[in-house]
Design a protein around this motif. Structure first.
Motif, PDB file in Angstrom:
ATOM      1  N   VAL A   1       1.007  -1.300   0.002  1.00 58.56           N
ATOM      2  CA  VAL A   1       0.141  -0.082   0.016  1.00 58.56           C
ATOM      3  C   VAL A   1       0.888   1.195   0.082  1.00 58.56           C
ATOM      4  O   VAL A   1       1.786   1.225   0.701  1.00 58.56           O
ATOM      5  N   GLN A   2       0.477   2.177  -0.955  1.00 56.50           N
ATOM      6  CA  GLN A   2       1.176   3.374  -0.896  1.00 56.50           C
ATOM      7  C   GLN A   2       0.200   4.420  -0.479  1.00 56.50           C
ATOM      8  O   GLN A   2      -0.896   4.505  -0.697  1.00 56.50           O
ATOM      9  N   LEU A   3       1.047   5.281   0.276  1.00 56.69           N
ATOM     10  CA  LEU A   3       0.148   6.659   0.988  1.00 56.69           C
ATOM     11  C   LEU A   3       0.723   7.659   0.687  1.00 56.69           C
ATOM     12  O   LEU A   3       1.927   7.898   0.768  1.00 56.69           O
ATOM     13  N   VAL A   4      -0.079   8.590  -0.019  1.00 58.57           N
ATOM     14  CA  VAL A   4       0.623   9.851  -0.287  1.00 58.57           C
ATOM     15  C   VAL A   4      -0.236  11.085   0.103  1.00 58.57           C
ATOM     16  O   VAL A   4      -1.519  11.185  -0.184  1.00 58.57           O
TER      17      VAL A   4
ATOM     18  N   ALA B   1      -6.699   7.073   9.511  1.00 60.95           N
ATOM     19  CA  ALA B   1      -6.412   7.900  10.508  1.00 60.95           C
ATOM     20  C   ALA B   1      -5.381   8.699  10.174  1.00 60.95           C
ATOM     21  O   ALA B   1      -4.552   8.721   9.131  1.00 60.95           O
ATOM     22  N   TRP B   2      -5.315  10.087  10.781  1.00 64.02           N
ATOM     23  CA  TRP B   2      -4.332  10.998  10.657  1.00 64.02           C
ATOM     24  C   TRP B   2      -3.571  11.181  11.683  1.00 64.02           C
ATOM     25  O   TRP B   2      -3.990  11.156  12.917  1.00 64.02           O
TER      26      TRP B   2
ATOM     27  N   ASN C   1      -2.750   6.867   7.730  1.00 62.56           N
ATOM     28  CA  ASN C   1      -2.215   5.426   7.674  1.00 62.56           C
ATOM     29  C   ASN C   1      -3.307   4.720   8.588  1.00 62.56           C
ATOM     30  O   ASN C   1      -4.423   5.549   8.589  1.00 62.56           O
ATOM     31  N   SER C   2      -3.617   3.501   8.605  1.00 66.30           N
ATOM     32  CA  SER C   2      -4.510   2.692   9.316  1.00 66.30           C
ATOM     33  C   SER C   2      -4.329   3.168  10.854  1.00 66.30           C
ATOM     34  O   SER C   2      -3.320   3.605  11.221  1.00 66.30           O
ATOM     35  N   PRO C   3      -5.273   3.011  11.617  1.00 69.23           N
ATOM     36  CA  PRO C   3      -5.209   3.188  13.169  1.00 69.23           C
ATOM     37  C   PRO C   3      -4.250   2.592  13.812  1.00 69.23           C
ATOM     38  O   PRO C   3      -3.577   2.659  14.843  1.00 69.23           O
TER      39      PRO C   3
ATOM     40  N   GLN D   1      -0.543  -0.044  10.015  1.00 68.44           N
ATOM     41  CA  GLN D   1      -0.120  -1.142   9.508  1.00 68.44           C
ATOM     42  C   GLN D   1       0.650  -1.038   8.247  1.00 68.44           C
ATOM     43  O   GLN D   1       1.390  -2.051   7.709  1.00 68.44           O
ATOM     44  N   TRP D   2       0.550   0.016   7.593  1.00 67.50           N
ATOM     45  CA  TRP D   2       1.163   0.129   6.065  1.00 67.50           C
ATOM     46  C   TRP D   2       2.515   1.132   6.293  1.00 67.50           C
ATOM     47  O   TRP D   2       2.871   1.610   7.183  1.00 67.50           O
TER      48      TRP D   2
END
Length: 114
Positions: A2-5, A35-36, A96-98, A101-102
């Motif tokens: 998973v990529q988070l941008v 979540a932030w 990300n998730s709370p 995990q990523w």
């Protein structure tokens, strides 16, 4: 993977507003909570807001009433509307998730200063 941008950060004066955005490259976005987080200089990363898959929300006491988290499952996007910003909100903000995990993205820097 998973990529988070994250995007939308910047320099803002106290009392100002910013809207942060995050896109997550996962096919299961619509069923996972998001979540932030933020990490201020010299401090540990902290969770500031979370949103469930059904858009129930929860906030850290320090941002309650000023920040609003929302999501658009059709776009795999999560947002953080930040109002009445204070100098102590200065940090790099991440999504990300709370459970975190990523792999973490690069974050987006928010600086609140006059």
């Amino acid at each position: 993977q998973v990529q988070l941008v994250e995007s939308g950060g910047g320099l803002v004066r106290p009392g100002g507003s910013l809207r942060l955005s995050c896109v997550a490259s996962t096919a299961i976005f619509g069923i996972v909570p998001m979540a932030w987080y933020r990490q201020a200089p010299g401090k540990e990363r902290e969770l500031v807001a979370l949103i469930t898959s059904t858009s129930n929300t929860n906030y850290a006491d320090s941002v309650k009433g000023r920040f609003t988290i929302s999501r658009d499952n059709g776009k795999n996007m999560v947002y953080l509307q930040m109002n009445s910003l204070k100098p102590e909100d200065t940090a790099v903000y991440y999504c990300n998730s709370p459970s975190g995990q990523w792999s973490w993205g690069q974050g987006t820097r928010v600086t609140v200063s006059s």
